[in-house]
Design a protein around this motif. Structure first.
Motif, mmCIF file in Angstrom:
data_model
loop_
_atom_site.group_PDB
_atom_site.id
_atom_site.type_symbol
_atom_site.label_atom_id
_atom_site.label_comp_id
_atom_site.label_asym_id
_atom_site.label_seq_id
_atom_site.Cartn_x
_atom_site.Cartn_y
_atom_site.Cartn_z
ATOM 1 N N CYS A 40 -66.289 31.317 73.255
ATOM 2 C CA CYS A 40 -64.932 30.872 72.919
ATOM 3 C C CYS A 40 -64.688 29.409 73.277
ATOM 4 N N LYS A 41 -65.324 28.917 74.305
ATOM 5 C CA LYS A 41 -65.067 27.572 74.815
ATOM 6 C C LYS A 41 -65.311 26.474 73.782
ATOM 7 N N PRO A 42 -66.374 26.497 72.969
ATOM 8 C CA PRO A 42 -66.559 25.427 71.970
ATOM 9 C C PRO A 42 -65.418 25.335 70.957
ATOM 10 N N ILE A 43 -64.832 26.456 70.589
ATOM 11 C CA ILE A 43 -63.694 26.447 69.658
ATOM 12 C C ILE A 43 -62.513 25.747 70.316
ATOM 13 N N PHE A 44 -62.254 26.087 71.566
ATOM 14 C CA PHE A 44 -61.165 25.447 72.302
ATOM 15 C C PHE A 44 -61.427 23.957 72.479
ATOM 16 N N ASP A 45 -62.650 23.591 72.881
ATOM 17 C CA ASP A 45 -62.973 22.178 73.109
ATOM 18 C C ASP A 45 -62.852 21.342 71.838
ATOM 19 N N ARG A 46 -63.192 21.926 70.701
ATOM 20 C CA ARG A 46 -63.107 21.205 69.426
ATOM 21 C C ARG A 46 -61.657 20.910 69.040
ATOM 22 N N LEU A 47 -60.745 21.835 69.340
ATOM 23 C CA LEU A 47 -59.349 21.703 68.926
ATOM 24 C C LEU A 47 -58.446 21.082 69.984
ATOM 25 N N LYS A 48 -58.881 21.080 71.214
ATOM 26 C CA LYS A 48 -58.033 20.619 72.318
ATOM 27 C C LYS A 48 -57.496 19.201 72.152
ATOM 28 N N PRO A 49 -58.308 18.204 71.756
ATOM 29 C CA PRO A 49 -57.758 16.847 71.661
ATOM 30 C C PRO A 49 -56.586 16.716 70.691
ATOM 31 N N GLU A 50 -56.631 17.449 69.586
ATOM 32 C CA GLU A 50 -55.529 17.396 68.616
ATOM 33 C C GLU A 50 -54.303 18.141 69.142
ATOM 34 N N LEU A 51 -54.531 19.325 69.689
ATOM 35 C CA LEU A 51 -53.419 20.195 70.083
ATOM 36 C C LEU A 51 -52.730 19.758 71.368
ATOM 37 N N ILE A 52 -53.451 19.078 72.233
ATOM 38 C CA ILE A 52 -52.860 18.679 73.509
ATOM 39 C C ILE A 52 -51.720 17.685 73.296
ATOM 40 N N LYS A 53 -51.765 16.952 72.197
ATOM 41 C CA LYS A 53 -50.711 15.978 71.894
ATOM 42 C C LYS A 53 -49.409 16.659 71.478
ATOM 43 N N THR A 54 -49.516 17.745 70.734
ATOM 44 C CA THR A 54 -48.322 18.372 70.161
ATOM 45 C C THR A 54 -47.949 19.709 70.803
ATOM 46 N N HIS A 55 -48.882 20.377 71.454
ATOM 47 C CA HIS A 55 -48.632 21.713 72.002
ATOM 48 C C HIS A 55 -49.038 21.803 73.467
ATOM 49 N N TYR A 56 -48.717 20.808 74.257
ATOM 50 C CA TYR A 56 -49.125 20.788 75.655
ATOM 51 C C TYR A 56 -48.516 21.967 76.426
ATOM 52 N N ASN A 57 -49.367 22.662 77.170
ATOM 53 C CA ASN A 57 -49.024 23.834 77.980
ATOM 54 C C ASN A 57 -48.645 25.059 77.155
ATOM 55 N N TRP A 58 -48.966 25.074 75.886
ATOM 56 C CA TRP A 58 -48.841 26.283 75.089
ATOM 57 C C TRP A 58 -50.108 27.108 75.318
ATOM 58 N N MET A 60 -53.357 29.487 73.714
ATOM 59 C CA MET A 60 -54.230 29.605 72.554
ATOM 60 C C MET A 60 -55.135 30.819 72.745
ATOM 61 N N ALA A 61 -55.005 31.800 71.852
ATOM 62 C CA ALA A 61 -55.858 32.982 71.874
ATOM 63 C C ALA A 61 -56.974 32.758 70.859
ATOM 64 N N VAL A 62 -58.213 32.887 71.312
ATOM 65 C CA VAL A 62 -59.379 32.610 70.470
ATOM 66 C C VAL A 62 -60.147 33.896 70.229
ATOM 67 N N GLU A 63 -60.487 34.138 68.972
ATOM 68 C CA GLU A 63 -61.351 35.247 68.589
ATOM 69 C C GLU A 63 -62.660 34.616 68.139
ATOM 70 N N ASN A 88 -59.526 45.155 66.507
ATOM 71 C CA ASN A 88 -60.600 45.668 67.354
ATOM 72 C C ASN A 88 -61.226 44.596 68.239
ATOM 73 N N ALA A 89 -60.706 43.383 68.181
ATOM 74 C CA ALA A 89 -61.267 42.283 68.951
ATOM 75 C C ALA A 89 -60.419 41.987 70.184
ATOM 76 N N ILE A 90 -61.076 41.511 71.204
ATOM 77 C CA ILE A 90 -60.380 41.081 72.411
ATOM 78 C C ILE A 90 -60.396 39.565 72.430
ATOM 79 N N PRO A 91 -59.242 38.926 72.410
ATOM 80 C CA PRO A 91 -59.229 37.456 72.408
ATOM 81 C C PRO A 91 -59.398 36.884 73.809
ATOM 82 N N PHE A 92 -59.848 35.647 73.861
ATOM 83 C CA PHE A 92 -59.897 34.912 75.121
ATOM 84 C C PHE A 92 -58.723 33.959 75.114
ATOM 85 N N LEU A 93 -57.980 33.903 76.194
ATOM 86 C CA LEU A 93 -56.763 33.108 76.254
ATOM 87 C C LEU A 93 -56.992 31.817 77.035
ATOM 88 N N PHE A 94 -56.651 30.709 76.399
ATOM 89 C CA PHE A 94 -56.706 29.400 77.041
ATOM 90 C C PHE A 94 -55.294 28.838 77.095
#
Length: 105
Positions: A40-58, A60-63, A88-94
């Motif tokens: 799950c971490k690579p998905i979060f790391d790829r999107l974090k720079p964009e999302l941190i600007k507009t959705h700070y402290n929100w 993110m559930a990743v499947e 049927n999937a368990i998401p990881f929450l960041f």
């Protein structure tokens, strides 16, 4: 006059409960959880720079199997959106912040 109890009740969840099982079972569970996090971490790391600007402290559930992610201010809502699409999937929450951690230590 009614007095309120000044002590707080400790919240007990799955992570706070004592895990039972042999040391091998606990080690296997920890290894599976770490492997899931590493997917799950690579998905979060790829999107974090964009999302941190507009959705700070929100939240993110990743499947990881589909690469889908769901964002909301509330952690339960983000998890629920993920579960609706992938029942049927368990998401990881960041948490969308510098560390990605959801809680405090």
């Amino acid at each position: 006059m009614t007095y309120l109890n000044p002590t707080r009740t400790v919240r007990r969840g799955r992570l706070h409960a004592k895990r039972t099982g042999s040391p091998e079972e606990i080690a296997q569970w920890d290894a599976e959880r770490e492997a899931f996090y590493q997917r799950c971490k690579p998905i979060f790391d790829r999107l974090k720079p964009e999302l941190i600007k507009t959705h700070y402290n929100w939240y993110m559930a990743v499947e990881p199997d589909s690469g889908d992610y769901f964002i909301d201010k509330d952690d339960m809502v983000a998890t629920k959106m993920c579960r609706q699409k992938h029942p049927n999937a368990i998401p990881f929450l960041f948490r969308i912040n510098d560390t990605g951690a959801c809680g405090t230590i």
